[in-house]
Design a protein around this motif. Structure first.
Motif, PDB file in Angstrom:
ATOM      1  N   ALA A 271     -20.332 107.956 -18.360  1.00 23.63           N
ATOM      2  CA  ALA A 271     -19.946 109.387 -17.561  1.00 23.63           C
ATOM      3  C   ALA A 271     -18.801 108.402 -16.065  1.00 23.63           C
ATOM      4  O   ALA A 271     -18.279 107.476 -16.484  1.00 23.63           O
ATOM      5  CB  ALA A 271     -21.361 109.713 -16.670  1.00 23.63           C
ATOM      6  N   PHE A 272     -18.136 109.878 -15.863  1.00 23.46           N
ATOM      7  CA  PHE A 272     -17.071 108.977 -14.685  1.00 23.46           C
ATOM      8  C   PHE A 272     -17.588 107.625 -13.651  1.00 23.46           C
ATOM      9  O   PHE A 272     -17.171 106.868 -13.777  1.00 23.46           O
ATOM     10  CB  PHE A 272     -16.013 110.053 -13.609  1.00 23.46           C
ATOM     11  CG  PHE A 272     -15.323 109.497 -13.389  1.00 23.46           C
ATOM     12  CD1 PHE A 272     -13.976 109.508 -13.568  1.00 23.46           C
ATOM     13  CD2 PHE A 272     -15.156 109.567 -11.996  1.00 23.46           C
ATOM     14  CE1 PHE A 272     -13.048 109.452 -12.633  1.00 23.46           C
ATOM     15  CE2 PHE A 272     -14.151 108.640 -11.068  1.00 23.46           C
ATOM     16  CZ  PHE A 272     -12.623 109.157 -11.818  1.00 23.46           C
ATOM     17  N   GLY A 273     -18.546 107.940 -13.561  1.00 22.92           N
ATOM     18  CA  GLY A 273     -19.731 107.481 -12.274  1.00 22.92           C
ATOM     19  C   GLY A 273     -19.672 106.045 -12.530  1.00 22.92           C
ATOM     20  O   GLY A 273     -19.770 105.294 -12.280  1.00 22.92           O
ATOM     21  N   TRP A 274     -20.175 105.456 -14.080  1.00 21.93           N
ATOM     22  CA  TRP A 274     -20.052 104.559 -14.779  1.00 21.93           C
ATOM     23  C   TRP A 274     -18.816 103.313 -14.221  1.00 21.93           C
ATOM     24  O   TRP A 274     -19.687 102.482 -13.838  1.00 21.93           O
ATOM     25  CB  TRP A 274     -20.546 104.744 -16.190  1.00 21.93           C
ATOM     26  CG  TRP A 274     -21.800 105.457 -16.827  1.00 21.93           C
ATOM     27  CD1 TRP A 274     -23.137 105.832 -15.898  1.00 21.93           C
ATOM     28  CD2 TRP A 274     -22.323 105.214 -17.789  1.00 21.93           C
ATOM     29  NE1 TRP A 274     -23.724 106.640 -16.698  1.00 21.93           N
ATOM     30  CE2 TRP A 274     -23.235 106.314 -17.772  1.00 21.93           C
ATOM     31  CE3 TRP A 274     -21.773 105.001 -19.566  1.00 21.93           C
ATOM     32  CZ2 TRP A 274     -23.923 106.386 -18.975  1.00 21.93           C
ATOM     33  CZ3 TRP A 274     -22.154 105.146 -20.460  1.00 21.93           C
ATOM     34  CH2 TRP A 274     -23.360 105.792 -20.264  1.00 21.93           C
TER      35      TRP A 274
ATOM     36  N   GLY B 229     -22.705 110.537 -23.643  1.00 23.27           N
ATOM     37  CA  GLY B 229     -23.329 110.419 -22.376  1.00 23.27           C
ATOM     38  C   GLY B 229     -22.786 109.759 -20.832  1.00 23.27           C
ATOM     39  O   GLY B 229     -22.914 109.786 -20.116  1.00 23.27           O
TER      40      GLY B 229
ATOM     41  N   ALA C  19     -12.316 114.127 -19.181  1.00 21.58           N
ATOM     42  CA  ALA C  19     -12.585 114.983 -19.668  1.00 21.58           C
ATOM     43  C   ALA C  19     -13.205 115.694 -21.163  1.00 21.58           C
ATOM     44  O   ALA C  19     -14.067 115.804 -22.116  1.00 21.58           O
ATOM     45  CB  ALA C  19     -12.617 116.368 -19.085  1.00 21.58           C
TER      46      ALA C  19
ATOM     47  N   LEU D 225     -15.612 111.879 -21.209  1.00 19.44           N
ATOM     48  CA  LEU D 225     -16.135 111.408 -20.211  1.00 19.44           C
ATOM     49  C   LEU D 225     -16.617 112.739 -19.213  1.00 19.44           C
ATOM     50  O   LEU D 225     -15.666 113.557 -18.532  1.00 19.44           O
ATOM     51  CB  LEU D 225     -15.043 110.847 -19.377  1.00 19.44           C
ATOM     52  CG  LEU D 225     -14.689 109.704 -18.448  1.00 19.44           C
ATOM     53  CD1 LEU D 225     -16.549 108.723 -19.032  1.00 19.44           C
ATOM     54  CD2 LEU D 225     -14.391 108.212 -17.149  1.00 19.44           C
ATOM     55  N   ARG D 226     -17.713 112.152 -18.517  1.00 12.97           N
ATOM     56  CA  ARG D 226     -18.066 113.661 -18.093  1.00 12.97           C
ATOM     57  C   ARG D 226     -18.097 113.121 -16.510  1.00 12.97           C
ATOM     58  O   ARG D 226     -18.585 112.044 -15.682  1.00 12.97           O
ATOM     59  CB  ARG D 226     -19.572 113.239 -18.411  1.00 12.97           C
ATOM     60  CG  ARG D 226     -20.703 114.529 -17.650  1.00 12.97           C
ATOM     61  CD  ARG D 226     -21.862 114.198 -18.044  1.00 12.97           C
ATOM     62  NE  ARG D 226     -22.644 113.437 -16.634  1.00 12.97           N
ATOM     63  CZ  ARG D 226     -23.048 112.119 -17.909  1.00 12.97           C
ATOM     64  NH1 ARG D 226     -23.507 112.077 -18.449  1.00 12.97           N
ATOM     65  NH2 ARG D 226     -23.838 111.098 -16.468  1.00 12.97           N
ATOM     66  N   ILE D 227     -17.177 113.847 -15.660  1.00 13.79           N
ATOM     67  CA  ILE D 227     -17.474 114.617 -14.897  1.00 13.79           C
ATOM     68  C   ILE D 227     -18.053 115.198 -13.664  1.00 13.79           C
ATOM     69  O   ILE D 227     -18.408 116.468 -13.495  1.00 13.79           O
ATOM     70  CB  ILE D 227     -16.010 114.547 -13.863  1.00 13.79           C
ATOM     71  CG1 ILE D 227     -14.972 114.163 -14.965  1.00 13.79           C
ATOM     72  CG2 ILE D 227     -15.636 114.492 -12.532  1.00 13.79           C
ATOM     73  CD1 ILE D 227     -13.580 114.224 -14.885  1.00 13.79           C
ATOM     74  N   ASP D 228     -19.148 114.468 -13.204  1.00 12.42           N
ATOM     75  CA  ASP D 228     -20.942 115.507 -12.089  1.00 12.42           C
ATOM     76  C   ASP D 228     -20.011 115.333 -11.113  1.00 12.42           C
ATOM     77  O   ASP D 228     -19.753 116.778 -10.591  1.00 12.42           O
ATOM     78  CB  ASP D 228     -22.165 114.459 -12.370  1.00 12.42           C
ATOM     79  CG  ASP D 228     -22.036 113.937 -13.312  1.00 12.42           C
ATOM     80  OD1 ASP D 228     -22.015 115.126 -14.652  1.00 12.42           O
ATOM     81  OD2 ASP D 228     -22.583 113.156 -13.642  1.00 12.42           O
ATOM     82  N   ASP D 229     -18.987 114.883 -10.739  1.00 15.46           N
ATOM     83  CA  ASP D 229     -18.302 115.298  -9.348  1.00 15.46           C
ATOM     84  C   ASP D 229     -16.862 114.757  -8.356  1.00 15.46           C
ATOM     85  O   ASP D 229     -16.495 113.655  -8.409  1.00 15.46           O
ATOM     86  CB  ASP D 229     -19.199 113.704  -7.913  1.00 15.46           C
ATOM     87  CG  ASP D 229     -18.644 114.447  -6.335  1.00 15.46           C
ATOM     88  OD1 ASP D 229     -17.769 114.955  -6.265  1.00 15.46           O
ATOM     89  OD2 ASP D 229     -19.605 113.490  -5.698  1.00 15.46           O
ATOM     90  N   SER D 230     -16.613 115.487  -8.858  1.00 15.87           N
ATOM     91  CA  SER D 230     -14.757 116.589  -9.434  1.00 15.87           C
ATOM     92  C   SER D 230     -13.939 115.912  -7.830  1.00 15.87           C
ATOM     93  O   SER D 230     -13.007 115.050  -8.341  1.00 15.87           O
ATOM     94  CB  SER D 230     -14.498 117.736  -9.583  1.00 15.87           C
ATOM     95  OG  SER D 230     -14.914 118.203 -10.738  1.00 15.87           O
TER      96      SER D 230
END
Length: 325
Positions: free
Chosen positions: A75-78, A73, A18, A22-27
């Motif tokens: 994100a971890f999900g990427w 922009g 973070a 890197l954006r973490i939307d779902d920890s």
């Protein structure tokens, strides 16, 4: 440069990511990935989303092209989506390699066995010049001697199998080639094909690929290399290949488009094309090419990477005869 060392807790690893943007939307989901996949492996899938090195910044190594921080922009999900796609790609390629490998075992044992039931153990039944080539890793030893020693060791480890014990006891510890090929690893089998005479290689390659034995031998080396990457769960989707396919011959029309694509033979698309070509020739009913196309259609479209830009897939590849049949 920070790597996320094993002694860091999951919370510390996430905080490090973070802090680098890197954006973490779902920890909870991120924690599960880092716990089961590992920070270092995950980082390989996050790497494409890091900032390019700024002009004037001296890289620390010859293969460093990006900074530690992530693009806006990201994100971890990427990276998580790329990891899932890559896993599916590896499993699909392993499925194709199985088809090629089993057919290769059958064809090598048939054509070499027709010459000599124990042809794999006899230089006289192989190509002496190929057998006598020096082994790069064992100075003073021939390639064939090193191969044979390793095969004998491999056979000894496999003797617990009843069908192996039967032949070992019956044939004075020698396995006929049609049994020997069944216990060989793919790498051993590919090397045995490399020792065969040009005539025998051509018989095998004609049955399986319709190309010369020399061309097919090169294809097999690349397929074995990619198979090993898949078997060891290595990142595959955007890898630049260490072993590369040679120029495609005219008698492989379904693959000729590779010759027109700059640097295509060092990307995974070229390997996908070759295994599709081979599986179509061996077991067309598997429709492996259609299954690969369906997987590529599921590539995460929202990401700033794509099969065309990062995997070597050429623009307009879907209507090509190789994929549209």
């Amino acid at each position: 440069m920070q790597y996320g060392k094993p002694h860091l807790t999951l919370d510390e690893q996430m905080a490090q990511l973070a802090a680098r943007g890197l954006r973490i939307d779902d920890s909870p989901s991120a924690r599960r990935v880092l716990e089961t996949v590992g920070y270092y492996r995950f980082s390989a899938y996050a790497y494409p989303f890091r900032q390019p090195l700024a002009v004037g910044v001296v890289p620390e190594t010859s293969v460093q092209f990006r900074a530690d921080t992530f693009v806006e922009g990201a994100a971890f999900g990427w990276a998580q989506q790329l990891w899932g796609f890559d896993r599916a790609l590896r499993l699909l390629i392993l499925d194709a390699v199985e088809t090629v490998e089993i057919a290769l075992r059958a064809k090598v044992s048939f054509h070499l066995g027709h010459r000599d039931a124990f042809g794999h153990l006899s230089r006289a039944s192989l190509d002496p010049a190929k057998c006598d080539r020096p082994d790069a890793e064992h100075p003073g030893s021939s390639s064939y001697d090193v191969w044979r020693d390793r095969f004998v060791q491999h056979q000894e480890r496999a003797v617990s199998e009843d069908f192996i014990r039967h032949y070992v006891e019956k044939y004075d510890a020698r396995l006929p080639v049609w049994v020997a090929t069944e216990v060989m690893e793919l790498g051993q089998l590919v090397r045995l094909f490399g020792f065969m005479t040009d005539g025998d290689q051509s018989l095998v390659s004609k049955d399986m690929a319709g190309v010369s034995g020399a061309v097919f031998a090169r294809w097999l080396k690349v397929i074995n290399y990619v198979r090993n990457l898949c078997a060891h769960h290595a990142r595959l989707w955007n890898r630049r290949l260490t072993y590369k396919l040679g120029r495609i011959p005219e008698n492989a029309p379904g693959l000729l488009h590779l010759n027109a694509i700059p640097n295509s033979r060092e990307r995974i698309y070229a390997v996908c094309a070759v295994v599709c070509f081979l599986t179509d020739a061996i077991r067309a009913e598997d429709a492996w090419g259609r299954r690969l196309a369906a997987l590529i259609d599921r590539f995460p479209g929202s990401l700033p990477v794509a099969p065309e830009t990062d995997m070597g897939f050429p623009d307009g590849w879907r209507p090509l005869p190789l994929w549209s049949r």
